[in-house]
Design an enzyme around this catalytic site. Structure first.
Site, PDB file in Angstrom:
ATOM      1  N   GLY A  66      36.013  36.763  42.412  1.00 22.74           N
ATOM      2  CA  GLY A  66      34.833  36.460  43.219  1.00 22.74           C
ATOM      3  C   GLY A  66      34.637  34.969  43.407  1.00 22.74           C
ATOM      4  N   GLY A 111      36.467  34.443  38.104  1.00 21.79           N
ATOM      5  CA  GLY A 111      37.502  35.376  38.525  1.00 21.79           C
ATOM      6  C   GLY A 111      37.743  35.412  40.020  1.00 21.79           C
ATOM      7  N   SER A 128      40.927  49.124  42.829  1.00 24.93           N
ATOM      8  CA  SER A 128      42.110  48.907  42.006  1.00 24.93           C
ATOM      9  C   SER A 128      43.164  49.932  42.380  1.00 24.93           C
ATOM     10  CB  SER A 128      41.763  49.048  40.524  1.00 24.93           C
ATOM     11  OG  SER A 128      42.921  49.073  39.719  1.00 24.93           O
ATOM     12  N   TYR A 153      37.166  52.887  33.715  1.00 24.61           N
ATOM     13  CA  TYR A 153      37.403  51.815  34.695  1.00 24.61           C
ATOM     14  C   TYR A 153      38.087  52.371  35.939  1.00 24.61           C
ATOM     15  CZ  TYR A 153      39.118  47.520  36.812  1.00 24.61           C
ATOM     16  OH  TYR A 153      39.394  46.506  37.700  1.00 24.61           O
TER      17      TYR A 153
END
Length: 327
Positions: free
Chosen positions: A16, A14, A187, A209
């Site tokens: 990272g 992803g 986010s 989340y």
């Protein structure tokens, strides 16, 4: 070999992984020594990622006409599971032993457990905009099981485990000879309605989340102000936008995302959060990794990757008002 050290949690895939690759290729291009440490839960996947990254670095060196340039870069692996506080403590000790200083600490690892999707495929465009703008609770039901340590898994993995890592490294970071910049992957879904003072761990809420990401913002803000008093350690929050990764594959199967790519690109007309590719999604963290220490940055804002027509830029958004106390 001297040079910068960048530690990235959740770097085996992803955003990272993509960030690690971009930094390594830049180091080869500029002929600057660099060590990237992949701080990951799964050692097998981390070792696979290391092999891929070193292969990409060698290819870049060969393209520049000198394969020996690859010796300028190093990819290390340290095991850390941010949902396991003992693993976090062990990793902190290993990092302190292994490196004289850490120049960038990218706190990127995260999970998004899903049980039941509420998506109607006929309404995908509106769902995509909702996903990028206001979190994910309207789109699917999220799991948030309690770990053996009695802490909810999403809160611990995404936020609290990283906070504990900084807590365990704070003396080391303060005393090291070089500045350190801590970079949190947050986010745009981190909105004030997801923060409940009487349920910080979000045991009872429907969007763990998003709740974990506003805790990341709060931690970034708090740590910056803590370190500002007596050290060269700073802390900033970032958002990758909506990019296709292992997390989005939990929302829809990967093949569906690729089928609707034209819709996603069209949605850039209405939402800058449609970054789509991992290169674009890593842009904000990449910017904070690469910009000079002397460049003025605003720790009270979130650095956001914004997908615009034909390009990706880094914008800023003020952190949720509940986190900001007038100064």
């Amino acid at each position: 070999m001297s040079g910068r050290v960048v530690v990235i949690t959740g770097a085996n895939s992803g955003v990272g992984f993509t960030l690690a690759k971009r930094l390594l290729l830049d180091a080869i291009k500029s002929q600057s020594p660099l060590t990237v440490c992949l701080a990951c839960r799964n050692l097998t996947r981390a070792d696979d990622a290391k092999a891929q990254l070193m292969s990409a670095a060698l290819q870049q060196a060969q393209q520049q006409g000198d394969a020996q340039l690859v010796d300028l870069v190093t990819v290390d692996v340290v095991q850390v599971d941010t949902s396991n506080l003992q693993s976090v403590a062990t990793a902190a000790e290993e990092l302190k032993k292994r490196y004289a200083a850490i120049d960038r600490l990218v706190l990127n690892a995260g999970i998004l457990p899903i049980s039941v999707s509420n998506i109607r495929y006929s309404a995908l465009p509106s769902y995509m905009l909702d996903l990028s703008a206001s979190g994910v609770s309207k789109i699917f039901n999220q799991d948030n099981p309690t770990l053996p340590n009695k802490i909810p898994s999403v809160f611990c993995t995404n936020a609290f485990g990283h906070h504990c890592l900084v807590e365990l490294l704070k003396g080391y970071l303060t005393e090291q000879s070089r500045p350190c910049r801590i970079i949190w992957t947050s986010s745009r879904a981190a909105r004030k309605e997801h923060f409940l003072l009487d349920d910080v761990e979000h045991r009872c809420g429907k969007d763990p989340y998003a709740a974990s990401k506003i805790i990341c913002d709060a931690a970034s803000l708090g740590w910056h102000e803590f370190f500002a008093e007596n050290s060269n350690v700073t802390s900033y929050s970032t958002c990758p936008g909506l990019c296709l990764s292992g997390l989005t594959d939990k929302v829809l199967p990967a093949f569906v995302w690729y089928l609707i790519l034209p819709i996603l690109y069209l949605a850039r007309l209405f939402s800058v959060m449609m970054t789509i590719s991992l290169d674009n999604g890593s842009e904000a963290a990449y910017y904070l990794c690469q910009c000079r220490e002397t460049e003025p940055l605003d720790y009270r804002s979130k650095y956001v990757a914004e997908g615009r027509i034909g390009r990706t830029v880094v914008g800023k958004e003020k952190l949720a008002p509940l986190l900001l106390v007038p100064r």
